[in-house]
Design a protein around this motif. Structure first.
Motif, PDB file in Angstrom:
ATOM      1  N   LEU A  91     -31.036  -9.299  15.930  1.00  0.00           N
ATOM      2  CA  LEU A  91     -30.869 -10.797  16.239  1.00  0.00           C
ATOM      3  C   LEU A  91     -29.001 -11.083  15.990  1.00  0.00           C
ATOM      4  O   LEU A  91     -28.556 -10.528  15.219  1.00  0.00           O
ATOM      5  N   ASN A  92     -28.754 -12.252  16.605  1.00  0.00           N
ATOM      6  CA  ASN A  92     -27.614 -12.510  16.388  1.00  0.00           C
ATOM      7  C   ASN A  92     -27.695 -13.745  15.280  1.00  0.00           C
ATOM      8  O   ASN A  92     -28.650 -14.028  14.760  1.00  0.00           O
ATOM      9  N   ALA A  93     -26.457 -14.497  14.822  1.00  0.00           N
ATOM     10  CA  ALA A  93     -26.391 -15.633  14.079  1.00  0.00           C
ATOM     11  C   ALA A  93     -27.190 -16.663  14.085  1.00  0.00           C
ATOM     12  O   ALA A  93     -27.719 -17.197  13.289  1.00  0.00           O
ATOM     13  N   ASN A  94     -27.452 -16.829  15.301  1.00  0.00           N
ATOM     14  CA  ASN A  94     -28.570 -17.980  15.740  1.00  0.00           C
ATOM     15  C   ASN A  94     -29.953 -17.638  15.795  1.00  0.00           C
ATOM     16  O   ASN A  94     -30.833 -18.359  16.197  1.00  0.00           O
ATOM     17  N   GLY A  95     -30.161 -16.232  15.413  1.00  0.00           N
ATOM     18  CA  GLY A  95     -31.586 -15.937  15.298  1.00  0.00           C
ATOM     19  C   GLY A  95     -32.090 -15.622  16.712  1.00  0.00           C
ATOM     20  O   GLY A  95     -33.411 -15.301  16.841  1.00  0.00           O
ATOM     21  N   LYS A  96     -31.249 -15.523  17.820  1.00  0.00           N
ATOM     22  CA  LYS A  96     -31.690 -15.057  19.194  1.00  0.00           C
ATOM     23  C   LYS A  96     -31.376 -13.571  19.446  1.00  0.00           C
ATOM     24  O   LYS A  96     -30.753 -12.972  18.538  1.00  0.00           O
ATOM     25  N   LEU A  97     -32.113 -12.907  20.351  1.00  0.00           N
ATOM     26  CA  LEU A  97     -31.880 -11.565  20.505  1.00  0.00           C
ATOM     27  C   LEU A  97     -30.496 -11.228  20.871  1.00  0.00           C
ATOM     28  O   LEU A  97     -29.888 -11.851  21.843  1.00  0.00           O
ATOM     29  N   ASP A  98     -30.086 -10.441  20.158  1.00  0.00           N
ATOM     30  CA  ASP A  98     -28.588  -9.763  20.547  1.00  0.00           C
ATOM     31  C   ASP A  98     -28.769  -8.634  21.607  1.00  0.00           C
ATOM     32  O   ASP A  98     -29.135  -7.612  21.064  1.00  0.00           O
ATOM     33  N   ARG A  99     -28.618  -8.889  22.772  1.00  0.00           N
ATOM     34  CA  ARG A  99     -28.837  -7.884  23.671  1.00  0.00           C
ATOM     35  C   ARG A  99     -27.609  -6.881  23.752  1.00  0.00           C
ATOM     36  O   ARG A  99     -27.822  -5.609  23.973  1.00  0.00           O
ATOM     37  N   LYS A 100     -26.385  -7.155  23.084  1.00  0.00           N
ATOM     38  CA  LYS A 100     -25.283  -6.270  23.087  1.00  0.00           C
ATOM     39  C   LYS A 100     -25.460  -5.065  22.073  1.00  0.00           C
ATOM     40  O   LYS A 100     -25.238  -4.094  22.087  1.00  0.00           O
ATOM     41  N   ALA A 101     -26.546  -5.551  21.184  1.00  0.00           N
ATOM     42  CA  ALA A 101     -26.761  -4.680  20.195  1.00  0.00           C
ATOM     43  C   ALA A 101     -27.807  -3.547  20.033  1.00  0.00           C
ATOM     44  O   ALA A 101     -28.300  -2.707  19.641  1.00  0.00           O
ATOM     45  N   LEU A 102     -28.538  -3.874  21.419  1.00  0.00           N
ATOM     46  CA  LEU A 102     -29.743  -3.052  21.765  1.00  0.00           C
ATOM     47  C   LEU A 102     -29.273  -1.575  22.187  1.00  0.00           C
ATOM     48  O   LEU A 102     -28.153  -1.540  22.699  1.00  0.00           O
ATOM     49  N   PRO A 103     -29.676  -0.617  21.541  1.00  0.00           N
ATOM     50  CA  PRO A 103     -29.290   0.840  22.059  1.00  0.00           C
ATOM     51  C   PRO A 103     -29.532   1.239  23.435  1.00  0.00           C
ATOM     52  O   PRO A 103     -30.400   0.729  24.017  1.00  0.00           O
ATOM     53  N   GLU A 104     -28.801   2.001  24.003  1.00  0.00           N
ATOM     54  CA  GLU A 104     -28.818   2.397  25.527  1.00  0.00           C
ATOM     55  C   GLU A 104     -30.002   3.399  25.530  1.00  0.00           C
ATOM     56  O   GLU A 104     -30.079   4.162  24.566  1.00  0.00           O
TER      57      GLU A 104
END
Length: 553
Positions: free
Chosen positions: A27-40
């Motif tokens: 999750l990002n700072a706003n509590g939403k899904l952090d897509r960039k942090a998802l592993p390939e």
């Protein structure tokens, strides 16, 4: 097994191909899904599973044959291997004949893997299809329905080149002119369609086949300056024919330097189509190599000639008076599909439509980069459609906005070579389908795409009845000012790329603009892929009627 469970309730295109197990979603700072942090995801190499049953082997063999690849396994997906909407019709027809059952085009879209399609096919009822083979010919060989329309168009105007099929190649190097002359004679001898004319008889127009010695073009080199070669090639392409009195074939060999030649060739559409250029170049290559070595070409005999196909096609279609015939069923489909279709699509033009269509045209080229090409392809996969269907939908929306009409008809040619016996034959096999799209201005693009998919599949499933017969049956208001049933075309080029390689010669194609447009507007696109099968961009062009439009429009 998650994948197996999903496959039970979802179509194959919606089942994920890779899974990644995570302890929690980032999750990002706003509590939403952090897509960039998802592993390939890691894609494991899939184990090849060979077809086992006779039906699986037949499906795999047809996939390989139509797509031109060496090995196809149970898990291979027709569309992921490079298949498209137009090739799907060939697969369905060839499987129907090979397995003695009806294989609908829709089945290939809903179950595109070898294993899944084979399971569907095994559940179908048996259907006997008349084999295409060389058999008895009547004394008067009839024209095919496609040829009949070309014949009537030629009788209406013998001074137009609108229905010519031209080709030109530059041959640089040590050309053996005598070998080339002999090779052309060999090709004309091999293909009866290149030595046929179409006189009128008491039974209507017929095919009259003559010896090759009567029609083989004279290829003694004609000297032409480099600055004049495009004009010379264009003049050959613009040759006009009276198909009732002469074989509609012409060719010339131009010499533009000591070791630089251009071979220009043209044939009327009644005798050949765009897909015929593949067999033509392959046969010419083989014959030239043999003749330049003092031999004769040793190609495999053709299983049938065009005359055999014309007789066979009439048998397959049957009588429209028989409710159970293929012709009757498909004509009924088209009557319903095109009921109430407007006679004309009125696009904003620069000039009023003339009383007689002149076919004078020009072209405007464009390109689509690889990134957008890939996104369009991905959209097709996500929606269980194809790139053709995506482009068709977008084009229909564009035409609706430009014309102010929500009822859009677009004509699209298909190769019409469903039987493998036609793969190496020169002739007029192409058919034209009329795709009708009702463009609802309130619908999303995804909804319009789904509607297009259903309409396109219906059209592909009823593609045996020739366009020429539809015009007769539907009997739209006739006019010399426009094309019947549709005035806008969409051509998706997937012709086999034939490379002409000859010993001691460098071969390049010459693209001479014939300044012709058969329709008000015609969009012609070719999708290209790199060696790894990745989208490499789309090239295309519009041809447009210059009687109606300026280039700036």
């Amino acid at each position: 097994d998650v994948k197996a469970a999903l496959a039970v309730g979802l179509p194959s295109y919606m089942v994920p191909s890779a899974f990644v197990l995570l302890p929690a979603l980032p999750l990002n700072a706003n509590g939403k899904l952090d897509r960039k942090a998802l592993p390939e995801p890691v894609f494991e190499a899939r184990e090849f599973r060979a077809p086992v049953s006779p039906v699986e082997e037949s499906v795999a063999a047809v996939f390989a044959e139509v797509l031109g690849i060496d090995r196809v396994g149970l898990d291979d997906d027709f569309f992921e291997l490079g298949g498209n909407s137009l090739l799907a019709t060939q697969v369905a027809s060839r499987l129907s004949f090979a397995l003695g059952t009806k294989v609908p085009v829709r089945a290939l879209f809903e179950t595109p893997t070898v294993e899944a399609l084979a399971a569907v096919v095994e559940s179908q009822d048996t259907e006997i299809r008349v084999p295409l083979e060389a058999g008895h010919r009547p004394d008067r060989i009839p024209l095919s329905p496609a040829q009949q329309r070309m014949w009537f168009l030629n009788r209406f105007d013998t001074d137009t080149a609108a229905y010519n099929v031209p080709m030109a190649i530059r041959l640089s190097g040590d050309l053996d002119v005598d070998a080339l002359q002999a090779a052309v004679a060999d090709v004309v001898t091999r293909h009866e369609s290149l030595r046929t004319y179409y006189p009128e008889s008491v039974d209507g127009p017929v095919q009259q086949i003559v010896p090759a010695t009567e029609v083989t073009p004279d290829l003694r080199p004609v000297r032409v300056a480099e600055r004049e070669i495009i004009g010379a090639v264009t003049a050959v392409g613009a040759t006009t024919f009276d198909v009732t009195d002469e074989v509609p074939l012409a060719a010339k060999l131009f010499q533009v330097g000591d070791s630089d030649y251009v071979l220009a060739f043209v044939v009327h559409h009644i005798s050949a189509d765009g897909s015929s250029m593949g067999p033509l170049t392959r046969d010419l290559m083989q014959a030239y190599v043999a003749r330049s070595q003092g031999d004769v070409p040793t190609w495999e005999p053709l299983p049938v000639q065009y005359a055999d196909y014309a007789v066979w096609q009439r048998t397959v279609l049957g009588s429209e008076d028989d409710p159970g015939s293929l012709a009757s069923k498909q004509v009924d489909y088209w009557k319903k599909a095109l009921d109430g279709l407007p006679d004309q699509l009125d696009l904003p033009t620069d000039r009023p439509r003339p009383a007689v269509q002149s076919f004078h045209g020009a072209r405007a080229d464009f390109t689509v980069d690889a990134d957008l090409h890939q996104r369009l392809t991905d959209l097709g996969r996500q929606t269980n459609t194809t790139l053709f269907m995506v482009l068709h939908t977008a084009f229909a929306v564009f035409l609706a906005r430009m014309s102010g009409s929500d009822d859009i008809a677009i004509g699209t040619p298909i190769a019409g070579r469903a039987e493998r016996e036609l793969d190496d034959l020169i002739g007029m096999f192409a058919n034209t389908l009329v795709f009708r799209t009702r463009v609802d201005g309130q619908a999303s693009f995804a909804e319009l795409l789904e509607q297009t998919r259903e309409a396109d599949l219906g059209a592909f499933a009823n593609a045996d009845v020739p366009f020429e017969r539809l015009v007769e049956v539907l009997n739209p208001a006739r006019s010399t000012a426009r094309h019947p049933l549709f005035q806008v075309g969409l051509s998706f080029q997937n012709l086999a790329q034939s490379s002409l390689e000859l010993p001691g010669l460098t071969i390049t194609g010459i693209d001479a603009d014939m300044a012709i447009s058969q329709f008000d507007l015609h969009l012609i696109v070719t999708d290209r892929y790199d060696a790894d099968g990745r989208a490499a961009g789309i090239t295309g062009f519009f041809t447009y009627a210059t009687d109606l439009f300026d280039e700036s429009t």
